[in-house]
Design an enzyme around this catalytic site. Structure first.
Site, PDB file in Angstrom:
ATOM      1  N   SER A 128       0.816  -1.214   0.000  1.00  0.00           N
ATOM      2  CA  SER A 128       0.000   0.000   0.000  1.00  0.00           C
ATOM      3  C   SER A 128       0.853   1.269   0.000  1.00  0.00           C
ATOM      4  O   SER A 128       0.379   2.337  -0.349  1.00  0.00           O
ATOM      5  CB  SER A 128      -0.956   0.008   1.195  1.00  0.00           C
ATOM      6  OG  SER A 128      -0.296   0.402   2.361  1.00  0.00           O
ATOM      7  N   LYS A 139      -0.380   4.725   6.389  1.00  0.00           N
ATOM      8  CA  LYS A 139      -0.902   5.618   5.348  1.00  0.00           C
ATOM      9  C   LYS A 139      -0.321   7.025   5.492  1.00  0.00           C
ATOM     10  O   LYS A 139       0.245   7.376   6.525  1.00  0.00           O
ATOM     11  CB  LYS A 139      -2.432   5.714   5.474  1.00  0.00           C
ATOM     12  CG  LYS A 139      -3.201   4.439   5.182  1.00  0.00           C
ATOM     13  CD  LYS A 139      -3.397   4.249   3.700  1.00  0.00           C
ATOM     14  CE  LYS A 139      -4.349   3.105   3.390  1.00  0.00           C
ATOM     15  NZ  LYS A 139      -4.004   1.835   4.033  1.00  0.00           N
TER      16      LYS A 139
END
Lengths: 195, 195
Positions: A116, A153
């Site tokens: 990710s 993130k």
DNA sequence: TTGACAACAGAACGATGGTTCTATATACGG
DNA sequence: CCGTATATAGAACCATCGTTCTGTTGTCAA
């Protein structure tokens, strides 16, 4: 055949001892270490090493390595012209621990899995250094628990709303409701190539 | 108001001293460091720290930190479930210097500029650790001088021919004629986020 | 062979190191 | 208030530390 003792070989022996025992050897121990039979010989080399700024001695005669002795040399950037091993600039030499970890007692390591954050140069298998208890700013990479799951993130603040964005566009943005447990802020990435 | 001494606070003081002086303080120095007035008090805490496996003592009474004392805790992977700070697994703790640099005397650092290795997760500004005098294998990332210029590329051996490939497909492969000066093999990548 | 110089051995020395023991201060439960 | 436990102080002890000095060995040029 008798090994000739040199500044480098002595330094290497002492460094090896330090790395293993995390302390300086005493003069008597150096006698064994260097393979000599007298402390005055040791003293001779110690003075040489102090002169070379590899060791230093405080007022009471306590020996210690200088910062320089630990660090590995850092040369300029690749495109600026790559210096040959002989002309390395030793002036700017750093230790990894010191360089990477500002607050050792508030940091921990995490091994990354998943893709990710590949777009940010964080690959699966990398080790990230995370600092707890730091307020994230927009653009920081954070580790957070959103709705019961932990992810890594980009942190963004749009007004009062917090948005967590993956570097890989295949993953959707996350807008946590109210509960956002923050594990910490990623302060460094480390990757080791096996071998 | 009098600060209560705890195991952690004592450890922190000693670690701070060690980081600054790269050696253990003596008992007399610890007296000042801890703000007590007797060496037996120091001895009391030292024994506590030895019991906690933070310090260790060899046969002759020489103190040193354990490996554990330096290293920062390493927890599992993100997706495997992110442990809370309380349940961190301390068993596997590592030091960055030790982890990243196998041969300190044959390694040096290089700051990366350009985007030729972005696909491999090496971004501009990253620090790479390079080991000299190691024979590269296919798939390794190397720093080499090709026709008078230094670059960082994937190393490939096709039969007897050597090919240097960039991770970024915008850059063409390089097939050096005969002269290929090898600066070293990239053994690790390190990135620090400012802040 | 000799002389000069560097490297090394070995012992003596005072200072400091860590250890240990006893005595005093502080905190706390009854 | 007393008694007990815990933390601190202080002093004495000797092994070890780093220092220094003198003498020996080895090397190399003249």
């Amino acid at each position: 055949m008798k090994e000739k003792r040199t500044l480098q070989s002595v330094q290497k022996l002492l460094l090896a001892f330090f790395r293993q025992n995390r302390r300086m050897p005493s003069f008597s121990e150096m006698v064994d270490l260097l393979g000599v039979r007298s402390k005055s010989v040791v003293n001779f080399w110690i003075e040489k090493l102090i002169e070379a700024r590899i060791l230093e001695k405080d007022g009471k005669g306590h020996l210690s390595f200088t910062k320089q002795a630990f660090a590995i040399p850092r040369v300029g950037s690749i495109q600026a012209g790559f210096p040959s091993p002989e002309e390395e600039v030793l002036s700017d030499a750093i230790s990894m621990d010191e360089y990477l970890i500002a607050r050792p007692d508030a940091s921990f390591l995490l091994q990354v899995s998943g893709d990710s954050m590949t777009g940010a140069g964080i690959m699966a298998g990398d080790l990230v250094i995370i600092e707890k208890g730091r307020a994230p700013k927009t653009g920081d990479i954070v580790v957070a628990e959103v709705d019961g799951e932990w992810t890594m993130k980009y942190f963004q603040k749009q007004g009062k709303q917090i948005v967590l964005v993956a570097a890989n566009p295949r993953y959707p943005d996350i807008r946590p409701r109210s509960e956002l447990r923050l594990g910490g802020v990623v302060t460094a990435v480390v990757r080791k190539y096996h071998g």
